[in-house]
Design a protein around this motif. Structure first.
Motif, PDB file in Angstrom:
ATOM      1  N   GLY A 237      75.079  56.276  24.036  1.00  0.00           N
ATOM      2  CA  GLY A 237      75.446  56.165  22.827  1.00  0.00           C
ATOM      3  C   GLY A 237      74.937  56.955  21.781  1.00  0.00           C
ATOM      4  N   ARG A 238      73.568  57.004  21.924  1.00  0.00           N
ATOM      5  CA  ARG A 238      72.718  57.620  20.860  1.00  0.00           C
ATOM      6  C   ARG A 238      72.919  59.220  20.993  1.00  0.00           C
ATOM      7  N   LEU A 239      73.117  59.523  22.280  1.00  0.00           N
ATOM      8  CA  LEU A 239      73.474  60.821  22.542  1.00  0.00           C
ATOM      9  C   LEU A 239      74.914  61.404  22.112  1.00  0.00           C
ATOM     10  N   GLY A 240      75.740  60.200  21.583  1.00  0.00           N
ATOM     11  CA  GLY A 240      77.287  60.949  21.196  1.00  0.00           C
ATOM     12  C   GLY A 240      78.201  60.818  22.334  1.00  0.00           C
ATOM     13  N   VAL A 241      77.778  59.932  23.172  1.00  0.00           N
ATOM     14  CA  VAL A 241      78.884  59.760  24.481  1.00  0.00           C
ATOM     15  C   VAL A 241      79.965  58.885  24.124  1.00  0.00           C
ATOM     16  N   ALA A 242      81.245  59.055  24.514  1.00  0.00           N
ATOM     17  CA  ALA A 242      82.363  58.116  24.130  1.00  0.00           C
ATOM     18  C   ALA A 242      82.693  57.240  25.132  1.00  0.00           C
ATOM     19  N   ARG A 243      82.372  57.737  26.553  1.00  0.00           N
ATOM     20  CA  ARG A 243      82.901  56.783  27.724  1.00  0.00           C
ATOM     21  C   ARG A 243      81.996  56.869  28.660  1.00  0.00           C
ATOM     22  N   VAL A 244      81.679  55.758  29.456  1.00  0.00           N
ATOM     23  CA  VAL A 244      80.541  55.850  30.564  1.00  0.00           C
ATOM     24  C   VAL A 244      81.451  55.122  31.720  1.00  0.00           C
ATOM     25  N   SER A 245      81.356  55.747  32.780  1.00  0.00           N
ATOM     26  CA  SER A 245      82.215  55.265  34.040  1.00  0.00           C
ATOM     27  C   SER A 245      81.119  54.961  34.924  1.00  0.00           C
ATOM     28  N   THR A 246      81.678  53.835  35.736  1.00  0.00           N
ATOM     29  CA  THR A 246      80.820  53.557  36.825  1.00  0.00           C
ATOM     30  C   THR A 246      81.034  54.268  38.318  1.00  0.00           C
ATOM     31  N   GLY A 247      82.267  54.651  38.170  1.00  0.00           N
ATOM     32  CA  GLY A 247      82.620  55.574  39.400  1.00  0.00           C
ATOM     33  C   GLY A 247      82.871  54.721  40.603  1.00  0.00           C
ATOM     34  N   SER A 248      82.275  55.154  41.754  1.00  0.00           N
ATOM     35  CA  SER A 248      82.375  54.344  43.024  1.00  0.00           C
ATOM     36  C   SER A 248      81.048  53.219  43.000  1.00  0.00           C
ATOM     37  N   LEU A 249      80.333  53.451  42.156  1.00  0.00           N
ATOM     38  CA  LEU A 249      79.073  52.598  42.223  1.00  0.00           C
ATOM     39  C   LEU A 249      79.516  51.205  42.506  1.00  0.00           C
ATOM     40  N   PRO A 250      80.328  50.329  41.771  1.00  0.00           N
ATOM     41  CA  PRO A 250      80.730  48.988  42.152  1.00  0.00           C
ATOM     42  C   PRO A 250      81.560  48.800  43.677  1.00  0.00           C
ATOM     43  N   TYR A 251      81.999  49.776  44.166  1.00  0.00           N
ATOM     44  CA  TYR A 251      82.630  49.634  45.414  1.00  0.00           C
ATOM     45  C   TYR A 251      81.585  49.746  46.411  1.00  0.00           C
ATOM     46  N   ARG A 252      80.734  50.713  46.339  1.00  0.00           N
ATOM     47  CA  ARG A 252      79.568  50.830  47.040  1.00  0.00           C
ATOM     48  C   ARG A 252      78.549  49.734  47.227  1.00  0.00           C
ATOM     49  N   ALA A 253      78.354  48.999  46.012  1.00  0.00           N
ATOM     50  CA  ALA A 253      77.659  48.054  45.792  1.00  0.00           C
ATOM     51  C   ALA A 253      78.233  46.790  46.415  1.00  0.00           C
ATOM     52  N   ALA A 254      79.428  46.801  46.463  1.00  0.00           N
ATOM     53  CA  ALA A 254      80.211  45.682  47.165  1.00  0.00           C
ATOM     54  C   ALA A 254      79.890  45.634  48.689  1.00  0.00           C
ATOM     55  N   LEU A 255      80.123  46.800  49.096  1.00  0.00           N
ATOM     56  CA  LEU A 255      79.814  47.146  50.545  1.00  0.00           C
ATOM     57  C   LEU A 255      78.518  46.678  51.252  1.00  0.00           C
ATOM     58  N   GLY A 256      77.569  47.140  50.148  1.00  0.00           N
ATOM     59  CA  GLY A 256      76.054  46.812  50.417  1.00  0.00           C
ATOM     60  C   GLY A 256      75.942  45.448  50.245  1.00  0.00           C
ATOM     61  N   ALA A 257      76.445  44.569  49.449  1.00  0.00           N
ATOM     62  CA  ALA A 257      76.343  43.109  49.229  1.00  0.00           C
ATOM     63  C   ALA A 257      76.821  42.574  50.381  1.00  0.00           C
ATOM     64  N   ALA A 258      78.085  42.893  50.975  1.00  0.00           N
ATOM     65  CA  ALA A 258      78.643  42.122  52.312  1.00  0.00           C
ATOM     66  C   ALA A 258      77.683  42.612  53.386  1.00  0.00           C
ATOM     67  N   LEU A 259      77.023  43.750  53.615  1.00  0.00           N
ATOM     68  CA  LEU A 259      76.011  43.815  54.557  1.00  0.00           C
ATOM     69  C   LEU A 259      74.950  43.022  54.491  1.00  0.00           C
ATOM     70  N   ALA A 260      74.447  42.852  53.386  1.00  0.00           N
ATOM     71  CA  ALA A 260      73.272  42.205  52.890  1.00  0.00           C
ATOM     72  C   ALA A 260      73.396  40.743  53.256  1.00  0.00           C
ATOM     73  N   VAL A 261      74.720  40.307  52.879  1.00  0.00           N
ATOM     74  CA  VAL A 261      74.773  38.795  53.154  1.00  0.00           C
ATOM     75  C   VAL A 261      75.029  38.304  54.397  1.00  0.00           C
ATOM     76  N   VAL A 262      75.495  39.385  55.326  1.00  0.00           N
ATOM     77  CA  VAL A 262      75.802  38.958  56.693  1.00  0.00           C
ATOM     78  C   VAL A 262      74.455  39.169  57.353  1.00  0.00           C
ATOM     79  N   ASP A 263      73.709  40.190  57.100  1.00  0.00           N
ATOM     80  CA  ASP A 263      72.356  40.436  57.527  1.00  0.00           C
ATOM     81  C   ASP A 263      71.290  39.159  57.379  1.00  0.00           C
ATOM     82  N   ALA A 264      71.579  38.457  56.177  1.00  0.00           N
ATOM     83  CA  ALA A 264      70.825  37.217  55.624  1.00  0.00           C
ATOM     84  C   ALA A 264      71.206  36.090  56.583  1.00  0.00           C
ATOM     85  N   VAL A 265      72.600  35.937  56.665  1.00  0.00           N
ATOM     86  CA  VAL A 265      73.129  34.879  57.633  1.00  0.00           C
ATOM     87  C   VAL A 265      72.333  35.051  58.985  1.00  0.00           C
TER      88      VAL A 265
END
Length: 280
Positions: free
Chosen positions: A229-257
């Motif tokens: 924001g200080r740099l003047g940006v008007a929009r910040v997208s997360t892109g595919s990060l939440p999707y990739r994080a969701a896949l990572g979380a699914a693998l992590a919980v199965v590994d934990a089980v």
């Protein structure tokens, strides 16, 4: 006395006005210095959960949409899947912008017709990129012609024109990105998206020079929302990060089980919470 007369359905003009108002509301969220955090969804549940968390606008992620359908990203393979998701999300109480890759066609008129279909189900914005499946950048004149065609078809729609000058390894990405940003802006683009910018100084320069609201991609380890924001940006997208994080979380919980962790998955949303996101 109760009036049992049938209430007339909204007219086409009424629907058009409503869509234009939603597009205007989305446009108003793009304020340089107070960036819109735009999370990206890939299905109904992810979009509905983000809306329920209070995000006023949600984008789609082309990687998430493609991967969920067993298709590759960035090669124009998800035209129907993208439109189908937009239709599915039409009743989610959020302003929706859709990643259409390069438009799923090289003919500007065909891209404009497709975007008009998206607008018809309530979409208020699109991302239109210049990267191509062969690893090169599209002719900026073709991208500009596509932007003009889309703006003629749906004038109120927010066209976020993306240049992949950094992502595709252009030898001199900064001057190329600025040249393309000017061309796209002159064609009618409402915002400029430049993913992969490597450092805050360049982000600030782009924000000052592109002549439109600047959209950047959040990168883990990179500048946070406040600094962008200080740099003047008007929009910040997360892109595919939440999707990739969701896949990572699914693998992590199965590994934990599998490892015998008795607390595996305890932080996950409950069955009832997820059920509550379904279309009524």
């Amino acid at each position: 006395m109760t009036d049992d007369r049938e209430v007339p359905a909204p007219t086409t003009d009424t629907a058009a006005r409503g869509h234009a108002e939603r597009c205007a509301a989305f446009r108003a969220l793009h304020v340089p210095g107070r960036p819109l955090l735009l999370p990206n969804a890939w299905d109904h549940a992810s979009a509905a959960a983000l809306a329920a968390r209070g995000h006023p606008a949600v984008g789609t992620t082309s990687l998430g949409v493609a991967a969920a359908a067993g298709l590759p990203d960035g090669v124009g393979a998800t035209r129907e899947e993208t439109l189908g998701l937009a239709r599915l999300l039409r009743d989610v109480p959020v302003l929706l912008t859709v990643d259409v890759e390069g438009g799923f066609d090289d003919d500007p008129a065909q891209v404009a017709a497709y975007v008009a279909e998206l607008a018809g189900v309530g979409v208020v914005g699109v991302n239109l990129e210049d990267g191509r499946a062969d690893g090169g950048l599209a002719d900026p004149a073709l991208v500009a012609a596509t932007i003009r065609a889309v703006k003629v078809a749906v004038p109120a729609l927010f066209v976020n024109a993306r240049t992949d000058a950094w992502w595709l390894g252009v030898p001199e990405p900064l001057p190329e990105a600025l040249r393309r940003a000017r061309t796209f802006r002159e064609a009618g683009a409402d915002g400029i998206f430049v993913p992969g910018v490597p450092d805050p100084e360049t982000v600030g320069l782009l924000a000052a020079e592109v002549g439109a609201p600047l959209n950047v991609l959040y990168r883990p380890g990179g500048p946070g929302l406040a600094e962008l924001g200080r740099l003047g940006v008007a929009r910040v997208s997360t892109g595919s990060l939440p999707y990739r994080a969701a896949l990572g979380a699914a693998l992590a919980v199965v590994d934990a089980v599998a490892a015998g962790d008795a607390g595996a998955g305890s932080a996950a949303p409950s069955y009832a919470e997820v059920q509550g996101l379904a279309v009524r």
